[in-house]
Write an enzyme that holds these catalytic residues in place. Sequence first.
Site, PDB file in Angstrom:
ATOM      1  N   LYS A  86       0.872  -1.177   0.000  1.00  9.37           N
ATOM      2  CA  LYS A  86       0.000   0.000   0.000  1.00  9.37           C
ATOM      3  C   LYS A  86       0.906   1.223   0.000  1.00  9.37           C
ATOM      4  O   LYS A  86       2.053   1.151   0.437  1.00  9.37           O
ATOM      5  CB  LYS A  86      -0.867   0.003   1.271  1.00  9.37           C
ATOM      6  CG  LYS A  86      -2.095   0.843   1.173  1.00  9.37           C
ATOM      7  CD  LYS A  86      -3.256   0.027   0.629  1.00  9.37           C
ATOM      8  CE  LYS A  86      -4.523   0.840   0.554  1.00  9.37           C
ATOM      9  NZ  LYS A  86      -5.672   0.020   0.148  1.00  9.37           N
ATOM     10  N   GLY A 183     -26.643   1.251   2.592  1.00  6.29           N
ATOM     11  CA  GLY A 183     -25.857   1.900   1.535  1.00  6.29           C
ATOM     12  C   GLY A 183     -26.164   1.282   0.186  1.00  6.29           C
ATOM     13  O   GLY A 183     -25.812   0.130  -0.066  1.00  6.29           O
TER      14      GLY A 183
HETATM   15  P1  NAD Z   1     -20.274   4.265  -2.645  1.00  4.06           P
HETATM   16  O1  NAD Z   1     -19.800   5.570  -2.135  1.00  4.06           O
HETATM   17  O2  NAD Z   1     -20.670   4.143  -4.072  1.00  4.06           O
HETATM   18  O3  NAD Z   1     -21.525   3.768  -1.773  1.00  4.06           O
HETATM   19  C1  NAD Z   1     -21.642   3.945  -0.396  1.00  4.06           C
HETATM   20  C2  NAD Z   1     -23.056   4.408  -0.114  1.00  4.06           C
HETATM   21  O4  NAD Z   1     -23.249   4.472   1.282  1.00  4.06           O
HETATM   22  C3  NAD Z   1     -23.359   5.796  -0.672  1.00  4.06           C
HETATM   23  O5  NAD Z   1     -24.548   5.733  -1.457  1.00  4.06           O
HETATM   24  C4  NAD Z   1     -23.537   6.649   0.584  1.00  4.06           C
HETATM   25  O6  NAD Z   1     -24.480   7.686   0.404  1.00  4.06           O
HETATM   26  C5  NAD Z   1     -24.013   5.621   1.575  1.00  4.06           C
HETATM   27  N1  NAD Z   1     -23.806   5.987   2.980  1.00  4.06           N
HETATM   28  C6  NAD Z   1     -22.802   6.703   3.542  1.00  4.06           C
HETATM   29  N2  NAD Z   1     -23.002   6.825   4.860  1.00  4.06           N
HETATM   30  C7  NAD Z   1     -24.132   6.147   5.144  1.00  4.06           C
HETATM   31  C8  NAD Z   1     -24.850   5.890   6.346  1.00  4.06           C
HETATM   32  N3  NAD Z   1     -24.448   6.358   7.528  1.00  4.06           N
HETATM   33  N4  NAD Z   1     -25.989   5.152   6.271  1.00  4.06           N
HETATM   34  C9  NAD Z   1     -26.423   4.693   5.088  1.00  4.06           C
HETATM   35  N5  NAD Z   1     -25.785   4.905   3.916  1.00  4.06           N
HETATM   36  C10 NAD Z   1     -24.653   5.617   3.948  1.00  4.06           C
HETATM   37  O7  NAD Z   1     -19.133   3.205  -2.273  1.00  4.06           O
HETATM   38  P2  NAD Z   1     -18.989   1.712  -2.797  1.00  4.06           P
HETATM   39  O8  NAD Z   1     -17.956   1.668  -3.866  1.00  4.06           O
HETATM   40  O9  NAD Z   1     -20.323   1.138  -3.035  1.00  4.06           O
HETATM   41  O10 NAD Z   1     -18.328   1.024  -1.523  1.00  4.06           O
HETATM   42  C11 NAD Z   1     -19.101   0.714  -0.378  1.00  4.06           C
HETATM   43  C12 NAD Z   1     -18.226   0.049   0.677  1.00  4.06           C
HETATM   44  O11 NAD Z   1     -17.636  -1.131   0.136  1.00  4.06           O
HETATM   45  C13 NAD Z   1     -17.053   0.880   1.191  1.00  4.06           C
HETATM   46  O12 NAD Z   1     -16.824   0.546   2.535  1.00  4.06           O
HETATM   47  C14 NAD Z   1     -15.891   0.389   0.344  1.00  4.06           C
HETATM   48  O13 NAD Z   1     -14.643   0.603   1.002  1.00  4.06           O
HETATM   49  C15 NAD Z   1     -16.216  -1.076   0.256  1.00  4.06           C
HETATM   50  N6  NAD Z   1     -15.625  -1.766  -0.902  1.00  4.06           N
HETATM   51  C16 NAD Z   1     -15.933  -1.368  -2.146  1.00  4.06           C
HETATM   52  C17 NAD Z   1     -15.387  -2.027  -3.229  1.00  4.06           C
HETATM   53  C18 NAD Z   1     -15.744  -1.621  -4.632  1.00  4.06           C
HETATM   54  O14 NAD Z   1     -15.502  -2.408  -5.550  1.00  4.06           O
HETATM   55  N7  NAD Z   1     -16.349  -0.456  -4.860  1.00  4.06           N
HETATM   56  C19 NAD Z   1     -14.501  -3.099  -3.035  1.00  4.06           C
HETATM   57  C20 NAD Z   1     -14.208  -3.521  -1.729  1.00  4.06           C
HETATM   58  C21 NAD Z   1     -14.790  -2.826  -0.663  1.00  4.06           C
END
Ligand code: NAD
Length: 361
Positions: A86, A183
């Site tokens: 990282k 979310g």
């Molecule tokens: P994103 O930002 O597209 O979606 C997250 C959603 O959560 C948003 O719509 C946001 O408005 C909502 N949110 C934020 N705070 C909230 C709360 N208190 N209550 C309810 N909803 C809330 O992000 P993402 O890419 O979908 O990723 C989501 C999670 O998955 C993160 O923790 C990320 O680190 C993890 N993750 C994502 C990926 C990926 O491929 N995108 C891979 C591994 C892990």
Amino acid sequence: MAADLGDGLFELLARYGHEQISFAYDPECGYRGIIAIHDTTLGPALGGTRYWTYRGDREALVDVLKLSRAMTYKAAVAQVRVGGGKSVIMKTEEPVDREAIFRAHGRHVESLGGRYITAEDVGTSPADMEFVRRETRHVLGLMEGFGDPSPVTAFGVYRGMKACVKHRSGSDSLAGKTVAVQGVGHVGLHLCRYLREEGARLIVTDVDSDKVKRAVAELGATAVAPEEIYEVEADIFAPCALGGVLNDKTIPKLRVEIVAGGANNQLAEERHGDLLESRGITYAPDYVINGGGLINVVAELEGWSREQAHAKAAEIYDTVLHVLTIAKEEGIASYRAADRLAERRLAEAARRKKEGKQESR
Ligand code: NAD
């Protein structure tokens, strides 16, 4: 594994088991970056670049040590041929020339000769990675590359969720199950689509009301307020928003049998994994079930097709089942079982490597 900020530098490295840390400073553009290579037993260290405001050098160092170590474990359980690494770039208040910062980072990555491969992470964009690319080829997730990993991540979460249901009931069908999704962003919405397709009932929440409206209109989901999601009656809770959501306040409220979602660092502290266990809730360890994001990046490195990446993400089903079986057989919480699985795979790979070297002598 809490790091004591009073530790000496090498004590800190020994504690986390790192192979190498590299610091670089470019006074002309103000670049201050740290690259941590945790373990290259399985392949070159892979992990994104975080561009973040830290309270000091030491905080940045501890962050990069923890994050890179987590990448080793994630890669080991996902059975991909990369190690854990990282990097962090210290963000400052003053305006900077973003191109100069990320090109300096690219030179830093290049100086490690391919032992570390970077990608996008918190605070960086595909455009930043294009700047990095001007200085090194050891960077993935470029604008013309594989792009958004969330469909693959969501597919892996869906598969891992089915494995949890199988573990508890013998059947892996999600038809008729109620899933509470926290979310409905990139991962959450794709996940909801898979669940709906299989006949699950959806309860959703998000702090962004437009995203909630979209899930209700497209998938017939029931919406609840963000703070209500922990106490809805459902079969499965799927955290797909923030880290730290499984804590002393939320766990007693849960009325589900399974927690399985895509968010990173779901347990506020490790002991919350034990608390879930003591409440009889099956927890799919986050870094096992959300490994599809890493698989998507590795697909680019390995030259896999989208179908191959999906096939690899489908294996998360078997891995989650394996982790839950270890937990049951060894009488430990699932998050510990995941660490054990990773450590066993690393030890086995290290042993094979050593034997291979001895044979070739
Ligand atoms: P994103 O930002 O597209 O979606 C997250 C959603 O959560 C948003 O719509 C946001 O408005 C909502 N949110 C934020 N705070 C909230 C709360 N208190 N209550 C309810 N909803 C809330 O992000 P993402 O890419 O979908 O990723 C989501 C999670 O998955 C993160 O923790 C990320 O680190 C993890 N993750 C994502 C990926 C990926 O491929 N995108 C891979 C591994 C892990």
